[in-house]
Write a protein that holds these residues in place. Structure first.
Motif, PDB file in Angstrom:
ATOM      1  N   ARG A   3       3.583  30.909  70.106  1.00  0.00           N
ATOM      2  CA  ARG A   3       2.924  31.545  71.242  1.00  0.00           C
ATOM      3  C   ARG A   3       3.141  30.693  72.486  1.00  0.00           C
ATOM      4  O   ARG A   3       3.148  29.467  72.439  1.00  0.00           O
ATOM      5  N   ALA A   4       3.308  31.367  73.595  1.00  0.00           N
ATOM      6  CA  ALA A   4       3.452  30.643  74.858  1.00  0.00           C
ATOM      7  C   ALA A   4       2.125  29.993  75.219  1.00  0.00           C
ATOM      8  O   ALA A   4       1.053  30.440  74.806  1.00  0.00           O
ATOM      9  N   PRO A   5       2.164  28.895  75.983  1.00  0.00           N
ATOM     10  CA  PRO A   5       0.909  28.245  76.404  1.00  0.00           C
ATOM     11  C   PRO A   5       0.028  29.236  77.139  1.00  0.00           C
ATOM     12  O   PRO A   5       0.502  30.134  77.819  1.00  0.00           O
ATOM     13  N   ARG A 112       7.970  41.762  70.591  1.00  0.00           N
ATOM     14  CA  ARG A 112       8.083  41.763  72.058  1.00  0.00           C
ATOM     15  C   ARG A 112       7.000  42.668  72.636  1.00  0.00           C
ATOM     16  O   ARG A 112       6.929  43.846  72.302  1.00  0.00           O
ATOM     17  N   VAL A 113       6.176  42.097  73.502  1.00  0.00           N
ATOM     18  CA  VAL A 113       5.037  42.813  74.083  1.00  0.00           C
ATOM     19  C   VAL A 113       5.256  42.960  75.583  1.00  0.00           C
ATOM     20  O   VAL A 113       5.547  41.975  76.278  1.00  0.00           O
ATOM     21  N   SER A 114       5.120  44.184  76.080  1.00  0.00           N
ATOM     22  CA  SER A 114       5.189  44.440  77.525  1.00  0.00           C
ATOM     23  C   SER A 114       3.807  44.860  78.011  1.00  0.00           C
ATOM     24  O   SER A 114       3.110  45.628  77.333  1.00  0.00           O
ATOM     25  N   THR A 115       3.417  44.355  79.183  1.00  0.00           N
ATOM     26  CA  THR A 115       2.099  44.662  79.736  1.00  0.00           C
ATOM     27  C   THR A 115       2.233  45.070  81.203  1.00  0.00           C
ATOM     28  O   THR A 115       3.306  44.959  81.808  1.00  0.00           O
ATOM     29  N   GLU A 116       1.126  45.495  81.749  1.00  0.00           N
ATOM     30  CA  GLU A 116       1.066  45.872  83.160  1.00  0.00           C
ATOM     31  C   GLU A 116      -0.319  45.523  83.675  1.00  0.00           C
ATOM     32  O   GLU A 116      -1.322  45.825  83.012  1.00  0.00           O
ATOM     33  N   VAL A 126       6.938  37.167  74.141  1.00  0.00           N
ATOM     34  CA  VAL A 126       7.718  37.249  72.910  1.00  0.00           C
ATOM     35  C   VAL A 126       7.072  36.344  71.874  1.00  0.00           C
ATOM     36  O   VAL A 126       6.865  35.149  72.118  1.00  0.00           O
ATOM     37  N   LEU A 127       6.747  36.914  70.717  1.00  0.00           N
ATOM     38  CA  LEU A 127       6.074  36.193  69.643  1.00  0.00           C
ATOM     39  C   LEU A 127       6.986  36.167  68.421  1.00  0.00           C
ATOM     40  O   LEU A 127       7.655  37.165  68.122  1.00  0.00           O
ATOM     41  N   THR A 128       7.042  35.049  67.728  1.00  0.00           N
ATOM     42  CA  THR A 128       7.843  34.953  66.515  1.00  0.00           C
ATOM     43  C   THR A 128       6.998  34.390  65.384  1.00  0.00           C
ATOM     44  O   THR A 128       6.113  33.562  65.610  1.00  0.00           O
ATOM     45  N   PHE A 129       7.263  34.849  64.182  1.00  0.00           N
ATOM     46  CA  PHE A 129       6.559  34.339  63.006  1.00  0.00           C
ATOM     47  C   PHE A 129       7.364  34.695  61.767  1.00  0.00           C
ATOM     48  O   PHE A 129       8.307  35.498  61.819  1.00  0.00           O
ATOM     49  N   THR A 130       7.006  34.102  60.672  1.00  0.00           N
ATOM     50  CA  THR A 130       7.621  34.428  59.386  1.00  0.00           C
ATOM     51  C   THR A 130       6.541  34.848  58.407  1.00  0.00           C
ATOM     52  O   THR A 130       5.368  34.457  58.542  1.00  0.00           O
ATOM     53  N   THR A 131       6.929  35.645  57.452  1.00  0.00           N
ATOM     54  CA  THR A 131       6.001  36.042  56.387  1.00  0.00           C
ATOM     55  C   THR A 131       6.295  35.229  55.135  1.00  0.00           C
ATOM     56  O   THR A 131       7.418  34.767  54.918  1.00  0.00           O
ATOM     57  N   GLY A 132       5.267  35.071  54.320  1.00  0.00           N
ATOM     58  CA  GLY A 132       5.417  34.396  53.041  1.00  0.00           C
ATOM     59  C   GLY A 132       5.261  35.384  51.907  1.00  0.00           C
ATOM     60  O   GLY A 132       5.520  36.578  52.051  1.00  0.00           O
ATOM     61  N   LYS A 133       4.824  34.898  50.780  1.00  0.00           N
ATOM     62  CA  LYS A 133       4.502  35.780  49.674  1.00  0.00           C
ATOM     63  C   LYS A 133       3.138  36.410  49.938  1.00  0.00           C
ATOM     64  O   LYS A 133       2.280  35.819  50.590  1.00  0.00           O
TER      65      LYS A 133
END
Length: 423
Positions: A3-5, A112-116, A126-133
């Protein structure tokens, strides 16, 4: 997840005007908001993903919420490293987005999230993550395999596609997950849909016949996707096939005539004989299943006792099969005198040997035979070959789990692979 600061970097319009000089109106109400660089929306939204260094449970939904009461979310896309998109739903007021399709296990995702904001300025995060089991993975979970058909090669424009599952899927919601993961694309593009034949079988067909010389691709996006508590998607081999020319035979049983069309042009008219009373040829659309240059036909295969006046046991040449129960288009030299004048067969469409050989060489798997004006019943949709085209488009769509109903389809008749019956 990254996440961005959450530190705001908003600079006041007044400061910008002083620094850049008079006449700069980038932050005024008259500026072009659409051309401005999107602001960092990190502090305008909250995300339900995992904390830093953690992996997400793939069985849990994603959620993005607008934290700024004067702003809104305008768009969210979530996709994994393999290009699989996550379905989602955005509230009408832009206050919240949530996923509607499951995530894959052990996969990397980008959101990717766009707002107004209240002034119409655009933001992006832009958020990134991974999934596990999955945290709640049940013991003894099965992997759902998918086998696509009919196989590589070139087929007629009437050929339905098939997907055979390795385990039954009964629940409507689970069927919807499966169906969303079975992807079909074609060039040229068509409007098509899956139809559940039974708990383990699906067929796909377009609204109309396939285009000529099309390339059709099938693939599964279900690998590692949760389908049910004890069922997850497994690997599946993709399939690519092509269509050939548009070849259709129209049989008018009452007129004792077949007209053959290729690519929209009439290319041959053939005198035929069809099923006599008590053995009427089925009406409707049939898809060529296979071809046999020589086949032995037995009356006992359709319940006619040996020694009956209707019994037979004979070799038949140039036999093009259109049902598994033994309906063919084939050579019938014994009935040439009736061809074009009377119906004397036991359900097949018979013609002269020369015409049958031409038909045999012209037609291929997936080509179409349309029968009209017979006293017989209509070709069944499933269980006796491919009668898929005998359902209207509305009926076909009703068999989809994504069409707004339960996704259940009428159970097909048990497939009877009987020995062929002659003309």
């Amino acid at each position: 997840m990254r996440r961005a600061p959450r530190n705001r970097t908003v600079v006041g319009c007044t400061l910008l005007v002083i620094a850049l000089g008079a006449g700069v109106t980038g932050c005024s109400s008259g500026g072009d908001r659409l051309s401005a660089e999107p602001y960092d929306a990190a502090d305008r939204i909250s995300f339900s993903g995992p904390s830093k260094g953690k992996k997400a449970d793939p069985d849990l939904p994603l959620e993005v919420v607008a934290e700024d009461s004067d702003g809104r979310i305008t768009d969210v896309t979530a996709v994994d490293a393999g290009g699989r998109h996550v379905g989602g739903e955005l509230a009408a007021d832009g206050s919240r987005w949530h996923s509607t399709s499951p995530l894959a296990a052990d996969a990397a995702y980008t959101v990717r999230v766009s707002t107004e904001d209240e002034d119409g300025a655009r933001g992006r995060e832009v958020l990134t993550f991974t999934t596990g089991k999955p945290a709640t993975k049940s013991s003894g979970a099965k992997s759902l395999g998918v086998t696509f058909g009919p196989g590589t090669g070139t087929y007629g424009v009437g050929q339905p596609l098939t997907a055979e599952l390795s385990a039954p899927v009964h629940d409507p919601a689970q069927r919807a997950v499966v169906e969303r993961g079975l992807k079909v694309s074609s060039t040229p593009a068509v409007d098509g849909a899956w139809h559940w034949v039974d708990d383990k079988s699906l067929h796909f067909r377009p609204k109309e016949y396939w285009p000529e010389n099309a390339t059709v691709r099938m693939r599964s996006n279900l690998e590692d996707i949760r389908i049910g508590d004890r069922l997850r998607g497994g690997k599946a081999e993709p399939l690519t096939l092509r269509t050939g020319d548009r070849v259709i035979a129209v049989v008018d049983v009452a007129a004792h005539q077949m007209t053959v069309h290729k690519s929209g042009e009439e290319i041959r008219t053939i005198a035929v004989t069809a099923g006599k009373p008590g053995f009427e040829t089925r009406n409707g659309v049939k898809v060529v299943l296979a071809k046999e240059r020589l086949v032995r036909m037995l009356s006992t295969s359709i319940g006619i006792a040996e020694g009956s006046s209707e019994s037979y046991d004979m070799p038949v040449h140039f036999a093009t099969r259109v049902t598994w129960s033994g309906e063919y288009v084939h050579a019938a030299p014994w009935s040439v005198g009736s061809q074009g004048y009377d119906n004397v067969s036991h359900g097949c469409v018979g013609m002269s040997t020369d015409d049958a050989e031409w038909f045999f060489d012209t037609f291929h798997q997936g080509d179409l035979v349309e029968v009209a004006n017979s006293g017989g019943t209509t070709m069944e949709p499933f269980g006796n070959g491919f009668g898929d085209w005998n359902l209207t488009w509305a009926q076909w769509r009703a068999g989809s789990a994504l069409a707004g109903d339960t996704g259940a389809a009428p159970a097909p008749e048990e497939q009877a692979r009987l020995r062929p019956r002659p003309a």
